[in-house]
Design an enzyme around this catalytic site. Structure first.
Site, short mmCIF file in Angstrom:
data_model
loop_
_atom_site.label_atom_id
_atom_site.label_comp_id
_atom_site.label_asym_id
_atom_site.label_seq_id
_atom_site.Cartn_x
_atom_site.Cartn_y
_atom_site.Cartn_z
N HIS A 193 0.80 -1.19 -0.04
CA HIS A 193 0.02 -0.20 -0.08
C HIS A 193 0.97 1.14 -0.02
CE1 HIS A 193 -3.09 2.91 0.97
NE2 HIS A 193 -2.36 3.08 2.11
N GLY A 229 -4.95 4.18 -1.94
CA GLY A 229 -4.22 5.21 -2.17
C GLY A 229 -4.68 5.79 -3.61
N ARG A 273 -10.52 5.98 0.42
CA ARG A 273 -10.71 7.39 0.08
C ARG A 273 -11.76 7.14 -1.35
NH1 ARG A 273 -8.08 11.60 1.13
NH2 ARG A 273 -6.30 10.26 1.38
N TYR A 313 -3.79 18.00 7.90
CA TYR A 313 -2.81 18.07 6.51
C TYR A 313 -2.86 19.17 5.67
CZ TYR A 313 -3.99 12.88 7.64
OH TYR A 313 -4.29 11.99 8.19
N CYS A 342 -11.87 26.49 20.75
CA CYS A 342 -11.27 27.65 21.30
C CYS A 342 -9.99 27.04 21.05
CB CYS A 342 -11.32 27.46 22.73
SG CYS A 342 -12.93 28.28 23.03
N GLU A 343 -9.50 27.25 19.68
CA GLU A 343 -8.25 26.99 19.08
C GLU A 343 -8.01 27.68 17.65
OE1 GLU A 343 -5.20 24.34 19.58
OE2 GLU A 343 -7.04 23.66 20.61
N TYR A 378 -12.32 10.02 5.89
CA TYR A 378 -11.27 10.39 6.85
C TYR A 378 -11.92 11.74 7.47
CZ TYR A 378 -8.33 7.06 4.72
OH TYR A 378 -8.04 5.86 4.12
C1 PLP Z 1 -5.70 3.41 4.72
C2 PLP Z 1 -5.41 2.24 4.08
C3 PLP Z 1 -5.84 1.88 2.54
C4 PLP Z 1 -6.80 3.04 2.31
O1 PLP Z 1 -6.23 4.16 1.79
P1 PLP Z 1 -6.95 5.19 0.85
O2 PLP Z 1 -5.63 6.19 0.71
O3 PLP Z 1 -7.93 5.86 1.63
O4 PLP Z 1 -7.41 4.54 -0.39
C5 PLP Z 1 -5.82 0.70 2.15
N1 PLP Z 1 -4.97 -0.05 2.68
C6 PLP Z 1 -4.38 -0.08 3.92
C7 PLP Z 1 -3.41 -0.97 4.71
C8 PLP Z 1 -4.44 1.14 4.62
O5 PLP Z 1 -3.87 1.35 5.84
#
Ligand code: PLP
Length: 423
Positions: A193, A229, A273, A313, A342-343, A378
């Site tokens: 990943h 990802g 995502r 981020y 409050c930040e 997220y």
């Molecule tokens: C977080 C994660 C994903 C998903 O990541 P995205 O960027 O949301 O697609 C897939 N595999 C593993 C192991 C993760 O930790």
């Protein structure tokens, strides 16, 4: 496919349902998910043999149930996520595994549950192999490999290389295979990943690394996972991922392995995502408008306790306005959008490093609503009770029906686990 994204700064409806109706029925702040967008994304990934949703992106039971009913399986990174998957109707085991536990360590409870329920594990450290082998007996496992390089601009989101805590270092693959064998564990899956996104040159490197690792594992391998990802467009003009091309690169890798091993190798994709981000909207009400020197601030009833991506981020989210009076022709102006906490970092329009910036938004009145878009990944899952603010409600839209899938927390909920010592 591959069109440039467009976002409007005025929005009256989400998936055919009026934002004003949603706000008055469910109050604010509320997360709204457009189920049809999730299903569209699933359909775009059908070429892969297995679509494994990384539920950490958005794990409401109704979302898990929705993806399950459309043939998607899940991964779990904690005992809580295993519990959720079961509550949403996923079986503990099967082919392909409906739930895969994917982590770099077992906390004690997770190890216990994985063994009790016989859940497939994607192992991220040698210690996990040992712990599983000692208490779990013979079984199949997958290995998550860190190929020695990562991808991405943010240190917080980089998932490979020496700075990353994730996966088994590529040079330790042989010793981990030996360790697995000692414990009666058979390595049937490999996983990376890294998140190349639409960087196809980088993707080729990842696939090359996968192929090298796969040949070291040998023919016990029956599945490879491309990880997640996959990017989504957050800004006007950003192109969406060329999924066909992404698949082709991985498929070619898989086909070479099939040829060497002489048996099928299933190709998994593991998006978080990509499935849920664009389906999610955070509806919030403007409660104050003020000027600080040259800056105009819209202050809303959602904060980073509801959506943490901007403060964590410097993430950019499209924002649109829903005027309460229905007057849609408004000039725009540069504004800063902030929340109630409050930040001073409680700002939705900020860049990485915490630099406050402005956004061109229509002129607004107190009582109008802002819709913070692309908030389905997220988003709610990172919400907290900071400043003793109750967690928001969640609503699922399907076929123009709005159904509440999580009640807003009450103030009583906030303190329900606390005690004042009696003596
Ligand atoms: C977080 C994660 C994903 C998903 O990541 P995205 O960027 O949301 O697609 C897939 N595999 C593993 C192991 C993760 O930790």
């Amino acid at each position: 496919m591959n069109q440039a994204a467009t976002f409007s700064t005025i929005r009256t409806e989400i998936a055919g349902v009026s934002v004003l109706d949603l706000a008055s029925t469910f109050e604010t702040p509320t997360y709204v998910y457009d189920g049809s967008k999730i299903l569209e994304r699933i359909d775009e990934l059908r070429q892969f043999d297995v679509i494994r949703y990384a539920q950490k992106a958005c794990s409401n039971l109704a979302i898990l149930d929705l993806v399950r009913r459309h043939g998607v399986v899940v991964d779990a990174v904690s005992n809580g996520e295993i519990y959720r998957a079961q509550a949403a109707g996923f079986a503990a085991n099967g082919t392909p595994p409906p739930v895969v536990f994917c982590a770099d360590l077992f906390d004690r409870k997770a190890l216990e549950q994985v063994i009790a329920l016989d859940i497939h594990v994607n192992v991220g450290s040698a210690d996990m192999i040992e712990q599983l082998g000692k208490s779990g007996g013979p079984r199949n496992i997958s290995l998550r490999i860190n190929p020695g390089f990562g991808h991405g601009h943010s240190q917080k989101t980089n998932t490979g290389g020496e700075q990353s805590k994730h996966g088994i270092w590529h040079e330790e693959l042989e010793s981990c295979l030996a360790l697995a064998q000692q414990h009666g564990l058979t390595v049937t899956g490999l996983h990376m990943h890294i998140g190349s996104g639409s960087d196809f040159e980088h993707l080729a490197q990842v696939c090359g690394a996968m192929e090298r690792s796969a040949r070291i594992v040998g023919s016990s391998l029956t599945s490879i996972s491309a990880g997640g990802g996959l990017p989504i467009p957050y800004r006007v003009g950003e192109a969406s991922l060329d999924i066909g091309r992404y698949f082709e690169v991985w498929n070619a890798t898989r086909n070479r392995l099939v040829e060497s091993f002489g048996h099928p190798v299933s190709l998994e994709i593991e998006p978080g995502r990509y499935l849920s981000a664009e389906a999610g909207y955070l509806i919030t009400e403007i409660r104050a408008i003020k000027k600080m020197g040259a800056n105009t601030f819209y202050l809303v009833d959602a904060g980073f306790n509801d959506l943490a991506r901007p403060i964590m981020y410097g993430a950019y989210h499209p924002i649109s306005l829903t005027p309460r009076d229905g007057n849609l022709t408004r000039p725009s102006q540069p504004v800063v959008v902030g929340g109630p906490l409050c930040e001073s970092g409680d700002i939705f329009t900020q860049e990485e490093g915490g630099f406050v910036c402005t956004r061109e938004l229509p002129v607004a009145n107190v009582g109008d609503f802002l819709v913070i878009e692309c908030a389905g990944a997220y988003g709610f899952v990172m919400a907290s009770n900071y400043n003793s603010r109750p967690l928001a409600a969640e609503v699922l839209l399907q076929d123009q029906r709005a159904r509440q899938v999580r009640n807003r927390q009450s103030e009583a909920d906030l303190i329900s686990h606390e005690r004042i010592p009696a003596d």
